[in-house]
Design an enzyme around this catalytic site. Structure first.
Site, mmCIF file in Angstrom:
data_model
loop_
_atom_site.group_PDB
_atom_site.id
_atom_site.type_symbol
_atom_site.label_atom_id
_atom_site.label_comp_id
_atom_site.label_asym_id
_atom_site.label_seq_id
_atom_site.Cartn_x
_atom_site.Cartn_y
_atom_site.Cartn_z
ATOM 1 N N CYS A 1 0.833 -1.212 0.000
ATOM 2 C CA CYS A 1 0.000 0.000 0.000
ATOM 3 C C CYS A 1 0.866 1.260 0.000
ATOM 4 C CB CYS A 1 -0.924 -0.025 1.219
ATOM 5 S SG CYS A 1 -1.779 1.524 1.525
ATOM 6 N N GLY A 2 0.690 2.112 -1.006
ATOM 7 C CA GLY A 2 1.458 3.353 -1.109
ATOM 8 C C GLY A 2 1.159 4.322 0.018
ATOM 9 N N HIS A 3 -0.110 4.419 0.407
ATOM 10 C CA HIS A 3 -0.491 5.312 1.511
ATOM 11 C C HIS A 3 0.141 4.854 2.819
ATOM 12 C CE1 HIS A 3 -3.257 7.534 -0.982
ATOM 13 N NE2 HIS A 3 -3.901 6.435 -1.317
ATOM 14 N N CYS A 4 0.238 3.533 2.989
ATOM 15 C CA CYS A 4 0.854 2.986 4.208
ATOM 16 C C CYS A 4 2.344 3.324 4.249
ATOM 17 C CB CYS A 4 0.653 1.470 4.266
ATOM 18 S SG CYS A 4 -1.079 0.950 4.260
#
Length: 232
Positions: A76-79
């Site tokens: 996950c990029g946001h993570c």
């Protein structure tokens, strides 16, 4: 001449010993340099299916402290963007606890591995951030900013809408398992059947109303025609 021949081997042994000590000292220096480049210990606690309930006591509401938990996925990029901020938040909270101030423990769960926890807490997107406090859970939907998250973790969550901590099958007694089974099977099926019947009812009502309008118009249009024939 005998004593001279005995001294030379002794000096040789001493020299070899000094060389070994020097080599060991250099090796130790190299080891220190290598360790100095290592990452410092993380202030974020890692939780999984095996240790989550034991450490947090979330379902029982026991006083192990408040836990602010991120459910994440490695891809996950946001993570990934949140990771340094989450680490900074954990460090600040740890400093507060060390100074005697009550503060939440910052933790994370790799949801793709701990699928039981992801299902238990209905994690549908990443990252999902939840505060667990005294048997209640509060979902964080604010900005992923260190100060905003700090404010929430330090008591702001009490102003948010909370709900009792969700329990999985492992945290339920027999009565709770029966209630859960009723809710996810029988009750859900009944609700679906009722929704289908309601849809059919309103559809039939709409069709009846539409047909009634057509019949009414046809009746009204025929009435003047029949009266004109009588006059003739």
């Amino acid at each position: 001449f005998a004593p001279k021949t005995m001294v030379r081997p002794s000096l040789l042994v001493v020299a070899i010993g000094l060389l070994c000590l020097a080599h060991c000292s250099l090796a130790d220096d190299d080891a220190v340099d290598i360790n100095s480049d290592a990452k410092p210990a993380s202030a974020v606690k890692e939780l999984d299916t095996g240790n989550f309930e034991h450490l947090t006591q979330a379902a029982s509401g026991a006083t192990t402290g408040d836990w602010f938990v991120e459910f994440y996925a490695p891809w996950c990029g946001h993570c990934k963007s949140l990771e340094p901020k989450w680490e900074e938040l954990a460090t600040k909270m740890l400093e507060k606890r060390q100074s005697g101030e009550r503060s939440a423990i910052i933790a994370k769960v790799e949801a793709t591995k701990s699928k039981y926890l992801a299902k238990r807490f209905e994690v549908k997107g990443f990252p999902t951030i939840i505060m667990f406090s005294q048997g209640m859970q509060y979902k964080y939907d604010g900005e992923r900013d260190v100060e905003k998250m700090l404010e929430f973790a330090m008591g702001g969550f009490k102003e948010a809408k909370g709900e009792p901590v969700m329990r999985g099958p492992n945290e339920m007694d027999q009565m709770q398992k029966l209630q859960h089974w009723w809710k996810v099977t029988v009750q859900k099926d009944l609700e679906q059947i009722w929704s289908l019947h309601k849809a059919a009812f309103f559809l039939a009502l709409g069709v009846t109303f539409f047909v009634g309008i057509i019949i009414g118009r046809a009746t009204v249009s025929r009435a003047p025609a029949s009266s004109s024939k009588k006059n003739n």
